[in-house]
Structures are given as C-alpha cells and as structure tokens.
Design a protein around this motif. Structure first.
Motif, PDB file in Angstrom:
ATOM      1  N   ILE A   1       3.557   1.380 -13.740  1.00  0.00           N
ATOM      2  CA  ILE A   1       4.668   1.335 -12.802  1.00  0.00           C
ATOM      3  C   ILE A   1       4.134   1.375 -11.375  1.00  0.00           C
ATOM      4  O   ILE A   1       3.316   2.233 -11.032  1.00  0.00           O
ATOM      5  CB  ILE A   1       5.634   2.524 -13.019  1.00  0.00           C
ATOM      6  CG1 ILE A   1       6.107   2.573 -14.480  1.00  0.00           C
ATOM      7  CG2 ILE A   1       6.802   2.451 -12.050  1.00  0.00           C
ATOM      8  CD1 ILE A   1       6.843   1.344 -14.944  1.00  0.00           C
ATOM      9  N   ILE A   2       4.568   0.447 -10.543  1.00  0.00           N
ATOM     10  CA  ILE A   2       4.264   0.440  -9.109  1.00  0.00           C
ATOM     11  C   ILE A   2       5.592   0.356  -8.377  1.00  0.00           C
ATOM     12  O   ILE A   2       6.332  -0.622  -8.529  1.00  0.00           O
ATOM     13  CB  ILE A   2       3.355  -0.734  -8.731  1.00  0.00           C
ATOM     14  CG1 ILE A   2       2.035  -0.641  -9.515  1.00  0.00           C
ATOM     15  CG2 ILE A   2       3.078  -0.757  -7.247  1.00  0.00           C
ATOM     16  CD1 ILE A   2       1.111  -1.805  -9.282  1.00  0.00           C
ATOM     17  N   ALA A   3       5.885   1.392  -7.571  1.00  0.00           N
ATOM     18  CA  ALA A   3       7.217   1.507  -6.977  1.00  0.00           C
ATOM     19  C   ALA A   3       7.113   1.767  -5.480  1.00  0.00           C
ATOM     20  O   ALA A   3       6.341   2.616  -5.036  1.00  0.00           O
ATOM     21  CB  ALA A   3       7.988   2.646  -7.641  1.00  0.00           C
ATOM     22  N   GLY A   4       7.924   1.043  -4.709  1.00  0.00           N
ATOM     23  CA  GLY A   4       7.984   1.277  -3.274  1.00  0.00           C
ATOM     24  C   GLY A   4       6.692   0.900  -2.579  1.00  0.00           C
ATOM     25  O   GLY A   4       5.947   0.024  -2.999  1.00  0.00           O
ATOM     26  N   GLY A   5       6.425   1.574  -1.457  1.00  0.00           N
ATOM     27  CA  GLY A   5       5.238   1.307  -0.669  1.00  0.00           C
ATOM     28  C   GLY A   5       5.578   0.564   0.617  1.00  0.00           C
ATOM     29  O   GLY A   5       6.754   0.351   0.955  1.00  0.00           O
ATOM     30  N   ALA A   6       4.546   0.196   1.345  1.00  0.00           N
ATOM     31  CA  ALA A   6       4.704  -0.467   2.635  1.00  0.00           C
ATOM     32  C   ALA A   6       3.971  -1.797   2.632  1.00  0.00           C
ATOM     33  O   ALA A   6       2.861  -1.910   2.111  1.00  0.00           O
ATOM     34  CB  ALA A   6       4.174   0.419   3.762  1.00  0.00           C
TER      35      ALA A   6
ATOM     36  N   ALA B   1       0.864  -1.177   0.000  1.00  0.00           N
ATOM     37  CA  ALA B   1       0.000   0.000   0.000  1.00  0.00           C
ATOM     38  C   ALA B   1       0.899   1.224   0.000  1.00  0.00           C
ATOM     39  O   ALA B   1       2.083   1.150   0.346  1.00  0.00           O
ATOM     40  CB  ALA B   1      -0.900   0.009   1.226  1.00  0.00           C
ATOM     41  N   GLY B   2       0.329   2.364  -0.395  1.00  0.00           N
ATOM     42  CA  GLY B   2       1.098   3.592  -0.392  1.00  0.00           C
ATOM     43  C   GLY B   2       2.197   3.649  -1.426  1.00  0.00           C
ATOM     44  O   GLY B   2       3.147   4.434  -1.287  1.00  0.00           O
ATOM     45  N   ALA B   3       2.104   2.843  -2.481  1.00  0.00           N
ATOM     46  CA  ALA B   3       3.148   2.832  -3.500  1.00  0.00           C
ATOM     47  C   ALA B   3       3.047   4.058  -4.401  1.00  0.00           C
ATOM     48  O   ALA B   3       1.971   4.647  -4.572  1.00  0.00           O
ATOM     49  CB  ALA B   3       3.060   1.555  -4.334  1.00  0.00           C
ATOM     50  N   PHE B   4       4.145   4.455  -4.990  1.00  0.00           N
ATOM     51  CA  PHE B   4       4.143   5.406  -6.095  1.00  0.00           C
ATOM     52  C   PHE B   4       3.619   4.649  -7.323  1.00  0.00           C
ATOM     53  O   PHE B   4       4.041   3.520  -7.581  1.00  0.00           O
ATOM     54  CB  PHE B   4       5.553   5.917  -6.376  1.00  0.00           C
ATOM     55  CG  PHE B   4       6.188   6.636  -5.206  1.00  0.00           C
ATOM     56  CD1 PHE B   4       5.976   7.996  -5.015  1.00  0.00           C
ATOM     57  CD2 PHE B   4       6.993   5.962  -4.307  1.00  0.00           C
ATOM     58  CE1 PHE B   4       6.563   8.666  -3.945  1.00  0.00           C
ATOM     59  CE2 PHE B   4       7.587   6.615  -3.236  1.00  0.00           C
ATOM     60  CZ  PHE B   4       7.369   7.976  -3.052  1.00  0.00           C
ATOM     61  N   ALA B   5       2.700   5.251  -8.083  1.00  0.00           N
ATOM     62  CA  ALA B   5       2.086   4.525  -9.192  1.00  0.00           C
ATOM     63  C   ALA B   5       1.795   5.470 -10.342  1.00  0.00           C
ATOM     64  O   ALA B   5       1.352   6.598 -10.141  1.00  0.00           O
ATOM     65  CB  ALA B   5       0.805   3.833  -8.734  1.00  0.00           C
ATOM     66  N   GLY B   6       2.023   4.996 -11.563  1.00  0.00           N
ATOM     67  CA  GLY B   6       1.759   5.783 -12.769  1.00  0.00           C
ATOM     68  C   GLY B   6       2.167   4.985 -13.977  1.00  0.00           C
ATOM     69  O   GLY B   6       2.337   3.760 -13.906  1.00  0.00           O
TER      70      GLY B   6
ATOM     71  N   THR C   1      -5.369   3.819   0.237  1.00  0.00           N
ATOM     72  CA  THR C   1      -3.940   4.147   0.146  1.00  0.00           C
ATOM     73  C   THR C   1      -3.311   3.590  -1.127  1.00  0.00           C
ATOM     74  O   THR C   1      -2.292   2.921  -1.115  1.00  0.00           O
ATOM     75  CB  THR C   1      -3.152   3.684   1.394  1.00  0.00           C
ATOM     76  OG1 THR C   1      -3.325   2.279   1.589  1.00  0.00           O
ATOM     77  CG2 THR C   1      -3.600   4.445   2.619  1.00  0.00           C
ATOM     78  N   THR C   2      -3.976   3.882  -2.237  1.00  0.00           N
ATOM     79  CA  THR C   2      -3.446   3.580  -3.550  1.00  0.00           C
ATOM     80  C   THR C   2      -3.691   4.794  -4.437  1.00  0.00           C
ATOM     81  O   THR C   2      -4.350   5.750  -4.023  1.00  0.00           O
ATOM     82  CB  THR C   2      -4.097   2.318  -4.137  1.00  0.00           C
ATOM     83  OG1 THR C   2      -3.491   2.018  -5.405  1.00  0.00           O
ATOM     84  CG2 THR C   2      -5.595   2.488  -4.327  1.00  0.00           C
TER      85      THR C   2
END
Length: 362
Positions: free
Chosen positions: A46-51, A34-39, A335-336
């Motif tokens: 792209i889905i990057a990082g998150g928790a 959840a909370g990933a950078f996305a675009g 949280t997306t």
C-alpha cells in the motif's frame, strides 16, 4: 527488493549474499510521490498520500491510495480500484498493526496533523485512535512490541525540529499517548526510527531552528521501553568512514539483533546550498545588481550529487556498524518508508532530487 533467508539464520555474510535487487511495476503514470504512507495490508503493498511536484515547481499533496498485488508466478499488478485518504497528506508515520496500517500525523503545505487512525483491509479508516499530543510530521517512528513510538519531527511545516518523544501502547485500554523522556541530544527532524528487541533506535536527522543554518546529525540513541531510559550509541557509520548523516533515510529490521539503514540525504549539498542562499539574500539586501547576479549564478550552478546508495547494518549485540554493497540503481530515494513484505524488503517511490519524485518500486 531483498530476498532474505529466515531472520534467525541471517549471518552478515548471508545478508550480503542475499541482496538481489529487482524492480517491481512502477506506480501508475503521474503518481510519483515522496513522503507517502507505506506498508502492507492483506498481502498487498500500500502506498498512500505523499507529496508530488507535477509541474516540477509547486509541491502538491495527494490523497490517492495505491495497492500492488502479487499474483501467481511472482507477477505483480496495481489494482484498478481507487481509494483515498480522508485528506491529502504526507510525511507521517505508518505502522503495521493487526490486519491494517496505523497512519499517524503528517502534514500538507499549510499545517501538520495530529490524527491517528487504522486503515483497514478495504483501504478505508476502520478505527480512530487517540490523536497525537501535538501535530507532527517528519518524525522518526517504529513499533516496539505493541507500543508505537514517535520521536522528533516538526509541529508546523516550517517550524523548528523538536526534541520530544511519545509512546502509544496499543495493547492497553484505553490506549493513550504518553510523553517519554527526551534523548540526550538536539531536536531533529527527518531522523530514522526502528524498533528492535524491546528498544527504539533513533538515528541522525537534521537540526532545524528558525534563522539558523541546518545542522546534519550523525548521532544515534536507543530507548529501552521497559526502563524509559536512553543510551548513546556509536555515531552512524563504520570506523573506515566519517560519521554519516542518514537524514531522510529509512530502516528495517533484519532479525532480532540487527537492522539495515537504506540510503540517506546529501548533507554536504544541503549545507552548501543554504550557504549560497544566505549569500544571495545578503546580495539582495546590499542592492548591488552585479552581486545579486553572481550569487544567483553560484546557486544555480551548484550540482546535486544524488542521494546515498549506502546500506549500513547495525548490530546491537556488538554496537558496531557494517557496510553492505551499495544499492545498485542510479537514483536512490529518500523520504520513503522501507516495507517488509513477507521475506522481501521493498523501497517504494520517494525523492531522488530536490523537487523530483520517482515512481519506481525496488
């Protein structure tokens, strides 16, 4: 995923008729976040990082970057190539810009960050931009024309919600952050931001202040970037429903006048859980073992209802909200970040219960 007609001809009835949800390939095994950078970059999601909560108890921030490619005949596949963010982080802002994505702020378990950089086509930092005026995470964000706007959020992972907003004109040289006037309402975190028609819209969120109960917010505002003035909008929700808290939801524009808000947190559950947690603290202070056991039992027995399935459309011409058919899947995420991918709207991963992430992509 929503298959929409061209934006210029999307009427309310056609939006409803065009809602065709389907599931894309889930993230690779063990990658639910959840909370990933996305675009999107270069036609890839792209889905990057998150928790993540790999053991169900301990939150762990990740630095992995995943890329989903659309192949001929509408098939999709995750890339085998692995990339990484400069460090593990999540809950920041992701803004499409030129041939990449601007990633701003975010946090890990210990600190929030102020760094801003452009993630390039090779999924590596291509250019460093001016840092945020202060570390920020859990902020509302959107691009309005060439201007990136962030509002609210927290400057430390457990700090108070802020009532500050900043703008970065990406078309200026040098591009520097400018502080904007604050909206006429309380500070907030986990609010929704969306850019539309020269305005930045700020919706809901929650008011967090140390030592006080969290307050779910239903108010909404619009900032005119040209005049730098805010106006109060109708609270989130149609006249047929109580004002809705859309904390931790996400939104995306449908056309030049309307945006859709997807989902939202469980506000009543949050308020009730915090009250039971305060009861437990009071019982522990009292030192009464039976009171402690009873308070813990009430907290453990509180069921989580799941997050909202609602789809709410706001029309800035009329100032009114409209409900569309709810999202049909069993566990809608919060949280997306909703992503426009050509004519599709993609809802990638997110949180579906406290400490529970999903790897599903819709």
């Amino acid at each position: 995923m929503n298959e929409l007609p061209p934006p210029a001809i999307v009427s309310p009835a056609r939006v409803e008729a065009a809602l065709v949800w389907q599931q894309l390939p889930s993230l690779p095994a063990g990658s639910a976040v959840a909370g990933a950078f996305a675009g999107t970059i270069g036609g890839r999601l792209i889905i990057a990082g998150g928790a993540a909560f790999p053991d169900g108890k301990t939150r762990t921030f990740v630095d992995r970057i995943h890329a989903l490619t659309q192949r001929p005949h509408d098939s999709f596949a995750w890339s085998d190539r692995t990339s990484q963010l400069p460090r593990p982080a999540g809950y920041g802002a992701t803004i499409p810009w030129q041939d990449g994505l601007i990633l701003a702020g975010g946090c890990d378990a210990d600190a929030c960050f102020s760094e801003v950089f452009l993630l390039g086509p090779d999924l590596k930092p291509a250019r460093t931009l001016a840092p945020l005026p202060l570390p920020l995470a859990h902020m509302a964000f959107a691009r309005v024309g060439s201007t990136l706007v962030v509002a609210g959020g927290q400057s430390t992972p457990s700090g108070p919600a802020l009532a500050r907003a900043f703008a970065l004109d990406l078309g200026s040289e040098p591009a520097v952050w400018q502080e904007l006037p604050a909206w006429p309402g309380p500070g907030r975190t986990a609010a929704v931001g969306v850019g539309l028609g020269g305005e930045f819209f700020l919706l809901g969120g929650r008011q967090v202040e140390g030592g006080r109960p969290t307050v779910p917010l239903t108010d909404a505002y619009a900032l005119d970037l040209a005049t730098r003035t805010w106006r109060r909008l109708a609270d989130v929700g149609t006249p047929a429903e109580p004002p809705a808290s859309v904390m931790a939801a996400t939104a995306v524009g449908l056309d030049g006048d309307r945006f859709v808000v997807l989902g939202g947190g469980a506000a009543d559950f949050l308020v009730r859980r915090e009250a039971l947690e305060r009861d437990l603290v009071a019982a522990r202070v009292s030192g009464s073992s039976p009171a402690i056991v009873a308070a813990q039992a009430r907290l453990d027995a509180l069921p989580h209802p799941g997050f909202q399935r609602a789809l709410r459309v706001y029309d800035r011409r009329t100032g009114r909200w409209q409900r569309l058919p709810d999202m049909p899947f069993a566990h809608p995420p919060v949280t997306t970040t909703a992503v426009r991918w050509d004519d599709l709207i993609v809802l990638p991963a997110g949180e579906i219960r406290p400490r529970t992430r999903t790897d599903e992509i819709w």
